[in-house]
Design an enzyme around this catalytic site. Structure first.
Site, PDB file in Angstrom:
ATOM      1  CE  LYS A  33      45.022  21.950  28.309  1.00  0.00           C
ATOM      2  NZ  LYS A  33      46.363  21.488  28.664  1.00  0.00           N
ATOM      3  N   GLY A  34      39.901  18.875  24.745  1.00  0.00           N
ATOM      4  CA  GLY A  34      39.627  17.850  23.747  1.00  0.00           C
ATOM      5  C   GLY A  34      38.755  18.259  22.588  1.00  0.00           C
ATOM      6  CD  GLU A  64      33.708  16.694  26.258  1.00  0.00           C
ATOM      7  OE1 GLU A  64      34.589  17.286  25.613  1.00  0.00           O
ATOM      8  OE2 GLU A  64      33.775  16.535  27.480  1.00  0.00           O
ATOM      9  CG  ASP A  65      36.828  15.107  23.674  1.00  0.00           C
ATOM     10  OD1 ASP A  65      35.946  14.948  24.548  1.00  0.00           O
ATOM     11  OD2 ASP A  65      38.044  15.104  23.965  1.00  0.00           O
ATOM     12  CG  ASP A 109      34.851   6.591  28.396  1.00  0.00           C
ATOM     13  OD1 ASP A 109      34.265   5.581  28.805  1.00  0.00           O
ATOM     14  OD2 ASP A 109      36.063   6.588  28.119  1.00  0.00           O
ATOM     15  CE  LYS A 121      36.111   5.043  24.405  1.00  0.00           C
ATOM     16  NZ  LYS A 121      37.407   4.980  25.141  1.00  0.00           N
ATOM     17  CB  VAL A 145      39.952   7.004  20.002  1.00  0.00           C
ATOM     18  CG1 VAL A 145      39.439   5.695  19.431  1.00  0.00           C
ATOM     19  CG2 VAL A 145      38.904   7.639  20.895  1.00  0.00           C
ATOM     20  CG  ASP A 201      44.765  14.294  26.029  1.00  0.00           C
ATOM     21  OD1 ASP A 201      45.570  14.403  26.967  1.00  0.00           O
ATOM     22  OD2 ASP A 201      43.524  14.257  26.201  1.00  0.00           O
ATOM     23  NE  ARG A 240      45.077  18.000  24.554  1.00  0.00           N
ATOM     24  CZ  ARG A 240      44.011  17.580  25.243  1.00  0.00           C
ATOM     25  NH1 ARG A 240      42.906  17.276  24.603  1.00  0.00           N
ATOM     26  NH2 ARG A 240      44.072  17.437  26.543  1.00  0.00           N
TER      27      ARG A 240
END
Length: 180
Positions: A44-45, A100-101, A104, A132, A154, A160, A166
């Site tokens: 959902k990001g 993609e958000d 990581d 990141k 973040v 989220d 969100r």
């Protein structure tokens, strides 16, 4: 809009985010001129960035979504790829752009890219809002990156913590007391 009290500071404002996403879309448009890529949003990001991103594309595109995660309810990756919603379209022979958000550890995107290549995608490129880089454990990089960020937790603009935050129009750093 005031900063949410669970955030310690705003990392990127709504204006900065929209400007950078537009720049990313302009670069992708230039690189894919004459093609019709399949643009895959990772739910959902990425949904807010995805919507802003595709609105700035001028080339023909097809849209699809996947729900893929390596996170449970916590703040740390579980190390297991979980496909909750797969693509509706076949990627064989297609140019695929994953939106993609955040990258990581890189686990999710490394495994997702490999999966789409195994399914016969002609190419798989990655657009991410945030990278990141300090947390990278897998050999994966975005082809189009919004911002490099330090190792902060973040939220906002689609990102989220336990399905909250969100809808914040900015990227904020979540207070440690909220997630520790």
């Amino acid at each position: 809009m005031e900063m949410h009290p669970d955030c310690e500071r705003i990392m990127y404002t709504e204006e900065q985010l929209r400007k950078r996403v537009k720049e990313l879309a302009e670069q992708v448009d230039k690189d894919y001129r004459g093609k019709t890529p399949l643009v895959v949003g990772i739910l959902k990001g990425s949904i807010i960035m995805y919507a802003d991103f595709i609105r700035h594309l001028t080339m023909p595109v097809e849209l699809d979504f996947m729900a893929v995660s390596s996170y449970g309810s916590g703040a740390v990756s579980s190390g297991k790829l979980n496909i909750k919603k797969d693509l509706d379209k076949d990627v064989k022979g297609r140019d695929v752009i994953i939106v993609e958000d955040i990258i990581d550890s890189g686990f999710t995107l490394a495994n997702l890219k490999r999966l789409l290549e195994e399914r016969g995608a002609a190419s798989v490129k990655i657009v991410t809002l945030l990278d990141k880089f300090e947390r990278r454990e897998y050999d994966i990089a975005s082809d189009y990156n919004g911002f490099l960020i330090e190792n902060e937790f973040v939220v906002g603009y689609g990102l989220d913590y336990n399905e909250k935050y969100r809808n914040l129009p900015y990227i904020g750093i979540l207070r440690r007391s909220v997630y520790e």
